[in-house]
Design an enzyme around this catalytic site. Structure first.
Site, PDB file in Angstrom:
ATOM      1  N   GLN A 374      24.508  11.170  21.607  1.00  0.00           N
ATOM      2  CA  GLN A 374      25.517  10.263  21.968  1.00  0.00           C
ATOM      3  C   GLN A 374      25.673   8.996  21.384  1.00  0.00           C
ATOM      4  OE1 GLN A 374      23.607  11.665  24.233  1.00  0.00           O
ATOM      5  NE2 GLN A 374      24.411  11.598  26.362  1.00  0.00           N
ATOM      6  N   GLN A 396      29.036  13.650  18.722  1.00  0.00           N
ATOM      7  CA  GLN A 396      28.946  13.590  20.105  1.00  0.00           C
ATOM      8  C   GLN A 396      29.488  12.293  20.683  1.00  0.00           C
ATOM      9  OE1 GLN A 396      25.569  14.923  21.943  1.00  0.00           O
ATOM     10  NE2 GLN A 396      26.332  14.438  23.997  1.00  0.00           N
ATOM     11  N   ASP A 397      30.387  12.352  21.660  1.00  0.00           N
ATOM     12  CA  ASP A 397      31.001  11.212  22.065  1.00  0.00           C
ATOM     13  C   ASP A 397      31.800  10.347  21.228  1.00  0.00           C
ATOM     14  OD1 ASP A 397      30.281  12.398  24.343  1.00  0.00           O
ATOM     15  OD2 ASP A 397      28.875  10.839  25.135  1.00  0.00           O
ATOM     16  N   ASP A 418      32.229  16.941  23.524  1.00  0.00           N
ATOM     17  CA  ASP A 418      32.663  15.801  24.293  1.00  0.00           C
ATOM     18  C   ASP A 418      33.594  14.694  23.499  1.00  0.00           C
ATOM     19  OD1 ASP A 418      31.762  17.433  26.376  1.00  0.00           O
ATOM     20  OD2 ASP A 418      30.218  16.169  26.910  1.00  0.00           O
ATOM     21  N   ARG A 486      35.702  20.184  29.212  1.00  0.00           N
ATOM     22  CA  ARG A 486      34.818  20.531  30.480  1.00  0.00           C
ATOM     23  C   ARG A 486      34.872  19.286  31.521  1.00  0.00           C
ATOM     24  NH1 ARG A 486      28.697  19.922  29.071  1.00  0.00           N
ATOM     25  NH2 ARG A 486      28.662  18.223  27.677  1.00  0.00           N
TER      26      ARG A 486
END
Length: 582
Positions: A374, A396-397, A418, A486
């Site tokens: 993250q 990520q993120d 994500d 998701r």
């Protein structure tokens, strides 16, 4: 001399008779007075008893009425027992209407959140490791923001009751306050300092439930019953607005001009230039110099260059506009990650929570890399925020659309896991969403939306965008498939409308978070998308997934209806389409 024993004389008898008669009359009078007094007392007691009985009946009816009103209102919430116990002792609740209970619930919640903020502030001097300190500071910032959002909500509710039209504002602020609490607790879950976690847990007890209850009570009592809390397919139709190639109407004419003018011709308040030919050499110094609470637009022009900084625009720095020289010319870069003992919230290269935030023509990057997991490039929790013609680059993120109402136009967003996540009410329009090569064994997921309460007006709407794969992913022999999203939280909500989807999209479309979690409570929709990845025949068969066929349903996720953009975007000057069609 001896007296004769003789009887009374006539005159004596006469006097005695008179005295006896007088005493008899007196006794009779006393009897009559006693009788009258007794009768009066009895009648008084009878009347008093009747009055008391009537009063008791009235009180019982009032109590029953109050109990019924409170019970009915609290049954509309998700935490009804806490609702009743928190409201029933509040002064004035005995005579409160359902609308009055909106005020009371907000008062109670504001008081509790304020007490948590001030109570937790005493912990600042406690010894903490870097990760714990990061989580603690997140919570303090988020609690402070929640106090402000609840205060605004309480003030606006009074105006709404008096005939105002700010229902959507209150739902947005309460939704954000609930998200703030969620973010705080998530950060605390990742720390090892048990003492800090327990103390903060004590201060935070019941706050999420209280805010949720206030949101539910307000949504039920509000005049607008359009969107939050009711299944989308059961909503009444809203008029489809179309403003052509314009910005939402909350963007004022001056901001429209600023968003379209060449950067060098704009009269900026502050100019950031690394060569010293400006007011500041760093962006952070320019932000610090900007006034708080400005009612006018404050412009910070960031000239071409690479700025290795972490920037934070706080809640009090409102109406700030950042203008760069172009996506590939003005670059703000950072490398914070959870690997470096920051919370996800704290990793952002650029973070903004001040209302009216606008950014155009620059790149925001977090170059920590996929192996550090993250690592946020851009985090926004500002209401009425606009990001225009920007690159947002990470893994990520990448993009944290944390809370409140946001609009992205003509931006390119790059990431792996994500890479668009959060709980704002956000519309991305004419943007490019680029999947990058992740770590081995990772699955690429574009969205992770974390709506946790059915009354929140939040979600991610992706409208007329390009869903593409980057060059590094294309050279990986296409072994990595990309999922559209998701469900991070129970009521996750995402729609893709009229967008192009490349062949890298997994035919199932969507990925489970954990087994069957949220599959029947989420709302995932697709409407009139195109491209090799847009085929819906093999999509998931979850109860919460649907192929949208009616334009009336799809229109609820447009700029005009989902973020009420026609009321605020026009003032920014950013082009937008209010409805479905271009």
């Amino acid at each position: 001399m001896e007296y004769d024993r003789i009887g009374p004389s006539d005159s004596t008898r006469s006097i005695s008779h008179q005295l006896y008669a007088a005493e008899y009359r007196h006794r009779q009078l006393r009897r009559r007075r006693f009788f009258v007094l007794t009768l009066s007392s009895f009648l008084f007691l009878l009347i008093l008893a009747s009055s008391v009985a009537a009063l008791l009946r009235s009180n019982k009816q009032s109590d029953r009425s109050t109990t019924k009103a409170l019970f009915h209102t609290c049954e509309l919430t998700r935490h009804s027992a806490l609702c009743r116990s928190s409201l029933q002792k509040f002064p004035g609740v005995a005579n409160a209407s359902q609308r009055d209970l909106v005020h009371i619930s907000l008062n109670v919640t504001l008081h509790r959140v304020g007490a948590a903020f001030y109570g937790a502030s005493a912990m600042a001097s406690m010894p903490m490791d870097p990760r714990t300190r990061s989580a603690y500071e997140d919570c303090m910032e988020l609690l402070d923001d929640s106090v402000d959002q609840l205060s605004q909500s309480l003030l606006t509710v009074s105006r709404v009751s008096a005939g105002g039209t700010s229902h959507e504002d209150v739902v947005t602020w309460l939704s954000a306050a609930l998200t703030n609490h969620d973010t705080c607790t998530e950060g605390l879950d990742g720390i090892s300092n048990v003492n800090v976690r327990q103390q903060m847990g004590g201060h935070l007890k019941d706050l999420s439930e209280l805010i949720s209850n206030s949101l539910a009570i307000f949504s039920a009592a509000g005049r607008s019953q359009e969107f939050a809390g009711v299944p989308i397919q059961n909503r009444k139709k809203r008029r489809l607005q179309s403003s052509g190639d314009e910005f939402p109407f909350w963007v004022n004419p001056n901001d429209r001009k600023l968003l379209q003018m060449p950067a060098p011709s704009i009269q900026a308040d502050f100019i950031v230039s690394q060569d010293g030919n400006g007011t500041h050499k760093s962006i952070a110094d320019a932000v610090k110099a900007a006034p708080e609470g400005s009612s006018r637009r404050i412009i910070i022009y960031v000239k071409a260059g690479r700025y290795d900084e972490n920037i934070k625009v706080s809640r009090k720095k409102i109406n700030l506009m950042f203008i760069g020289d172009g996506k590939v010319k003005t670059i703000i870069a950072g490398s914070r990650s959870i690997y470096d003992n920051y919370t996800t919230f704290h990793t952002a290269t650029f973070a903004a929570t001040g209302a009216g935030f606008i950014m155009r023509d620059m790149t925001i990057e977090n170059w920590a890399g996929p192996w550090k997991h993250q690592a946020v490039a851009l985090r926004i929790g500002a209401d009425h925020a606009v990001v225009y013609r920007c690159n947002i680059i990470g893994y990520q993120d990448t993009l944290y659309v944390h809370s409140q109402r946001q609009f992205f136009r003509e931006c390119d967003i790059y990431g792996t896991v994500d890479f668009i996540f959060g709980n704002a009410a956000v519309v991305l329009q004419k943007c490019g969403l680029w999947s990058r090569k992740p770590l081995p064994m990772q699955k690429i997921t574009i969205t992770a939306q974390n709506r946790k309460d059915p009354n929140q007006n939040t979600g991610i709407s992706i409208h007329n965008c390009m869903i593409l794969s980057s060059s590094d992913l294309n050279t990986a022999n296409s072994t990595y498939q990309t999922f559209l999203g998701r469900p991070w939280k129970l009521y996750s909500r995402v729609v893709y409308m009229m967008s192009y989807m490349g062949g890298h999209i997994e035919p199932r479309g969507w990925l489970e978070w954990n087994d069957t979690f949220a599959l029947d409570t989420l709302y995932y929709g697709e409407y009139m998308n195109s491209g090799p990845g847009a085929a819906v025949a093999k999509r998931v068969q979850w109860p919460g997934y649907r192929v949208i066929t009616l334009p009336e349903e799809a229109s609820k996720f447009t700029v005009a209806n989902f973020i009420y953009g026609s009321s605020w975007l026009p003032s920014t000057g950013v082009a937008f389409v209010a409805g479905l069609s271009y």
